[in-house]
Design an enzyme around this catalytic site. Structure first.
Site, PDB file in Angstrom:
ATOM      1  N   ARG A   1      21.745  56.954  58.482  1.00  0.00           N
ATOM      2  CA  ARG A   1      20.168  56.830  57.975  1.00  0.00           C
ATOM      3  C   ARG A   1      19.758  55.738  58.767  1.00  0.00           C
ATOM      4  NH1 ARG A   1      20.976  51.658  56.099  1.00  0.00           N
ATOM      5  NH2 ARG A   1      23.109  51.286  55.224  1.00  0.00           N
TER       6      ARG A   1
ATOM      7  N   GLU B   1      42.654  47.536  54.091  1.00  0.00           N
ATOM      8  CA  GLU B   1      42.439  47.409  55.606  1.00  0.00           C
ATOM      9  C   GLU B   1      43.076  46.039  56.208  1.00  0.00           C
ATOM     10  OE1 GLU B   1      38.444  49.797  56.995  1.00  0.00           O
ATOM     11  OE2 GLU B   1      38.574  47.333  57.151  1.00  0.00           O
TER      12      GLU B   1
ATOM     13  N   LYS C   1      34.000  56.008  53.107  1.00  0.00           N
ATOM     14  CA  LYS C   1      34.533  55.162  54.238  1.00  0.00           C
ATOM     15  C   LYS C   1      36.158  55.344  54.623  1.00  0.00           C
ATOM     16  CE  LYS C   1      31.846  51.171  53.204  1.00  0.00           C
ATOM     17  NZ  LYS C   1      31.740  49.745  53.400  1.00  0.00           N
TER      18      LYS C   1
HETATM   19  P1  ADP Z   1      21.771  47.994  57.109  1.00  0.00           P
HETATM   20  O1  ADP Z   1      23.137  48.100  57.712  1.00  0.00           O
HETATM   21  O2  ADP Z   1      20.805  48.815  57.212  1.00  0.00           O
HETATM   22  O3  ADP Z   1      21.432  46.489  57.100  1.00  0.00           O
HETATM   23  P2  ADP Z   1      22.652  47.401  54.310  1.00  0.00           P
HETATM   24  O4  ADP Z   1      24.160  47.756  54.137  1.00  0.00           O
HETATM   25  O5  ADP Z   1      22.235  46.287  54.479  1.00  0.00           O
HETATM   26  O6  ADP Z   1      22.571  48.468  55.708  1.00  0.00           O
HETATM   27  O7  ADP Z   1      21.845  48.523  53.518  1.00  0.00           O
HETATM   28  C1  ADP Z   1      20.415  48.486  53.355  1.00  0.00           C
HETATM   29  C2  ADP Z   1      19.895  48.548  52.240  1.00  0.00           C
HETATM   30  O8  ADP Z   1      20.420  49.597  51.483  1.00  0.00           O
HETATM   31  C3  ADP Z   1      19.893  47.358  51.306  1.00  0.00           C
HETATM   32  O9  ADP Z   1      18.894  47.135  50.602  1.00  0.00           O
HETATM   33  C4  ADP Z   1      21.263  47.338  50.609  1.00  0.00           C
HETATM   34  O10 ADP Z   1      21.129  46.744  49.359  1.00  0.00           O
HETATM   35  C5  ADP Z   1      20.977  48.966  50.220  1.00  0.00           C
HETATM   36  N1  ADP Z   1      22.442  49.645  50.214  1.00  0.00           N
HETATM   37  C6  ADP Z   1      23.313  50.102  50.973  1.00  0.00           C
HETATM   38  N2  ADP Z   1      24.166  50.717  50.594  1.00  0.00           N
HETATM   39  C7  ADP Z   1      24.083  50.594  49.152  1.00  0.00           C
HETATM   40  C8  ADP Z   1      24.839  51.272  48.144  1.00  0.00           C
HETATM   41  N3  ADP Z   1      26.083  52.027  48.440  1.00  0.00           N
HETATM   42  N4  ADP Z   1      24.289  51.138  46.912  1.00  0.00           N
HETATM   43  C9  ADP Z   1      23.167  50.518  46.737  1.00  0.00           C
HETATM   44  N5  ADP Z   1      22.463  50.009  47.628  1.00  0.00           N
HETATM   45  C10 ADP Z   1      22.855  50.189  48.920  1.00  0.00           C
HETATM   46  P1  ADP Z   2      29.090  47.846  53.802  1.00  0.00           P
HETATM   47  O1  ADP Z   2      29.327  49.139  53.583  1.00  0.00           O
HETATM   48  O2  ADP Z   2      29.117  46.827  52.736  1.00  0.00           O
HETATM   49  O3  ADP Z   2      28.338  47.261  54.857  1.00  0.00           O
HETATM   50  P2  ADP Z   2      31.389  47.240  55.799  1.00  0.00           P
HETATM   51  O4  ADP Z   2      32.607  48.033  55.893  1.00  0.00           O
HETATM   52  O5  ADP Z   2      30.255  47.634  56.869  1.00  0.00           O
HETATM   53  O6  ADP Z   2      30.600  47.318  54.463  1.00  0.00           O
HETATM   54  O7  ADP Z   2      31.377  45.857  56.194  1.00  0.00           O
HETATM   55  C1  ADP Z   2      30.682  44.648  56.072  1.00  0.00           C
HETATM   56  C2  ADP Z   2      31.160  43.451  56.751  1.00  0.00           C
HETATM   57  O8  ADP Z   2      32.326  43.017  56.028  1.00  0.00           O
HETATM   58  C3  ADP Z   2      31.437  43.522  58.007  1.00  0.00           C
HETATM   59  O9  ADP Z   2      30.455  43.423  58.943  1.00  0.00           O
HETATM   60  C4  ADP Z   2      32.485  42.621  58.387  1.00  0.00           C
HETATM   61  O10 ADP Z   2      31.618  41.280  58.333  1.00  0.00           O
HETATM   62  C5  ADP Z   2      33.196  42.555  56.856  1.00  0.00           C
HETATM   63  N1  ADP Z   2      34.338  43.265  57.116  1.00  0.00           N
HETATM   64  C6  ADP Z   2      34.562  44.599  56.887  1.00  0.00           C
HETATM   65  N2  ADP Z   2      35.800  45.005  57.150  1.00  0.00           N
HETATM   66  C7  ADP Z   2      36.616  44.011  57.577  1.00  0.00           C
HETATM   67  C8  ADP Z   2      37.494  43.921  58.124  1.00  0.00           C
HETATM   68  N3  ADP Z   2      38.626  44.873  58.152  1.00  0.00           N
HETATM   69  N4  ADP Z   2      38.095  42.702  58.719  1.00  0.00           N
HETATM   70  C9  ADP Z   2      37.365  41.471  58.801  1.00  0.00           C
HETATM   71  N5  ADP Z   2      35.872  41.669  58.078  1.00  0.00           N
HETATM   72  C10 ADP Z   2      35.700  42.873  57.659  1.00  0.00           C
END
Ligand code: ADP
Ligand code: ADP
Ligand code: MG
Length: 481
Positions: free
Chosen positions: A295, A203, A119
């Site tokens: 993906r 962040e 990230k």
């Molecule tokens: P989306 O944006 O597609 O909803 P999610 O973050 O919910 O993405 O991830 C989709 C699937 O992949 C979920 O089942 C989540 O638990 C799994 N997943 C995503 N990132 C990871 C990770 N780094 N390690 C393990 N599982 C992950």
């Molecule tokens: P993941 O890889 O688990 O999907 P993300 O970075 O996409 O993680 O963040 C998932 C969620 O966490 C975001 O949709 C938001 O709700 C919250 N989030 C992430 N970063 C921030 C931020 N800087 N400020 C506020 N909320 C955040």
């Protein structure tokens, strides 16, 4: 570049996404191959694939042991592998291993998977191609004193994130300086445990943002298009619960800018296949990149509904080396779509995952209703995997009509035997703020305490009893409110 027709696809995944990929293969008249763990032998997708192979041993490892998976693909004559989401989908070594073995990896280039898997590195890369990013650190921090100093400079609240994290894990919101050191320690530990690497970054924590993401589709010849945005602000513990396309309350100018910026960045980076760029939009309508998923995403369905593009089908065609058969101007968006993630979890007990036999099952249907699900009567939901067993997708011409249709479809849905989050969805579509399109990522935090989350299956099932029938009738009537 030559187009190389794919004849047989091995699906390195399970559950509803495996089924989704099989469906695309069938329409493309390509053979599909499933691998399955012992626990998944009764999975409906296993039966729908043209061929299936048991991977014995650990039920999770079955979908992660990529050397074994690629060897199997070669053995059974599969010329391509689709990774779905989760599991191996964002593992650049797996993508490279496929390529090295002459198997087409249906997804982006390994270098892009690697870049966006980090990230922090991806924020640096996106900034360099003109995308605004959330203010924060861009090198890994290990020293707590140094980290505290940076956090103070950014200004509290801050969010600590695992650089290699995902699925809402490895994040900590820190409101006050005093809490910082212990939270930083905890975030690093969790990151190490879940993602194998403890790298963390800091962040600015945005207050009340909306999560808006952009779907990208790109071929191998530099043609990049977007398929509009999705609003994924309805979340619990940073995990999406309900997704909407397009965002019902996004300023038109901001939308245009967001889509234009996303597309331009992907052209500059030479991105290929499908991908999603995730942003947070603050209360003043500024947007900031947070991460990119290289993906297919769970919520790709709602984009398919409003754009008419079959994203999985297109992903396969792109992997074959075909050019995009449409340009940006050809994409016409129509109406709204809402996806409800159907999770086997108990909303009355802190949403703990549930498992066991589904005793009754009736899918909703009718106009504008799509079910991407592996649920059926007598299916035993295992406890070994992610709790999402399917998705209900509702499409309509206008926002209000789509919400009414969603309410109708959720009322029709019968899934008993195990607790699910369907009662939560039924409350969301009745909520006035949701109906007005007013929500941000804090929506469920505020609303959950006000929701009634009773499920129909709470009634003890004994069909011979009069009380049972009376209770059912009462519950059904109440559900229609
Ligand atoms: P989306 O944006 O597609 O909803 P999610 O973050 O919910 O993405 O991830 C989709 C699937 O992949 C979920 O089942 C989540 O638990 C799994 N997943 C995503 N990132 C990871 C990770 N780094 N390690 C393990 N599982 C992950
Ligand atoms: P993941 O890889 O688990 O999907 P993300 O970075 O996409 O993680 O963040 C998932 C969620 O966490 C975001 O949709 C938001 O709700 C919250 N989030 C992430 N970063 C921030 C931020 N800087 N400020 C506020 N909320 C955040
Ligand atoms: Mg994310």
């Amino acid at each position: 570049m030559q187009t190389q027709k794919i004849k047989k696809v091995l699906i390195a995944n399970r559950g509803e996404i495996a089924l989704r990929i099989i469906r695309a293969c069938q329409e493309l008249e390509i053979k599909s191959v499933c691998i399955f763990s012992t626990i998944d032998a009764r999975g409906v997708w296993v039966r729908k694939a043209d061929e299936c192979y048991l991977i014995d041993g650990d039920p999770i490892q079955a979908y992660l042991d990529y050397e074994r998976i690629v060897a199997l693909a070669k053995e059974v004559g599969a010329d391509a592998i689709h990774p779905g989401y989760g599991f191996l989908s964002e593992n650049p070594d797996f993508a490279q291993h496929c390529i090295d073995n002459g198997i087409t990896f249906i997804g982006p280039k390994p270098e892009h998977i690697a870049l966006f898997g980090d990230k922090m590195a991806s924020k640096v890369a996106m900034k360099a191609v003109g995308v605004p990013v959330v203010e924060g650190t861009d090198t890994p921090i290990t020293d707590i004193a140094e980290a505290t100093k940076i956090a103070k400079e950014i200004g509290f609240p801050v969010i600590i994130k695992a650089a290699f994290g995902g699925g809402g894990r490895g994040m900590r919101i820190v409101k006050k300086e005093e809490e910082f050191a212990s939270m930083f320690e905890a975030a690093t530990q969790e990151a190490k445990r879940f993602f194998g690497r403890g790298d963390a970054f800091i962040e600015k924590y945005l207050s009340n943002p909306r999560h808006i993401e952009v779907q990208i589709v790109a071929d191998k010849y530099g043609n990049v298009i977007h398929l509009g945005e999705r609003d994924c602000s309805i979340q619990r513990k940073h995990q999406k619960v309900v997704e909407i396309a397009p965002s019902p309350r996004l300023n038109e100018e901001i939308r245009k800018e967001l889509l234009r910026t996303s597309k331009k960045a992907m052209i500059k980076l030479g991105y290929e296949s499908v991908g999603t760029i995730e942003y947070l939009v603050d209360e003043d309508d500024n947007f900031y990149f947070i991460e990119m998923n290289t993906r297919v995403q769970v919520e790709h369905t709602i984009t398919e509904q409003i754009s008419g593009v079959d994203i999985i089908y297109r992903m396969i065609r792109i992997a074959e080396g075909q050019r995009l058969p449409f340009m940006q101007e050809d994409i016409k968006f129509r109406g709204y779509a809402i996806e409800f993630r159907i999770n086997a979890e108990d909303p009355k007990v802190g949403f703990i995952p549930s498992s066991g036999r589904i005793t009754r099952h009736l899918s909703p249907g009718g106009p504008g209703v799509r079910m991407d699900s592996i649920g059926y009567k007598d299916y035993i939901v295992p406890s070994n995997y992610d709790s999402m067993i399917g998705k209900l997708i509702v499409t309509g011409l206008d926002w209000e009509g789509t919400v009414r249709r969603a309410k109708r479809a959720l009322n029709e849905f019968i899934i008993w035997g195990i607790p699910t989050n369907v009662p939560l969805h039924r409350q969301i579509v009745r909520d006035e703020d949701f109906k007005a399109g007013i929500f941000n990522t804090t929506y469920l935090d505020h609303k959950l305490p006000t929701f009634t989350l009773d499920a129909l299956h709470d009634i003890e099932e004994d069909e011979s009893k009069e009380e049972y029938i009376a209770a059912i009738v009462a519950a059904l009537k109440q559900r229609g409110q």
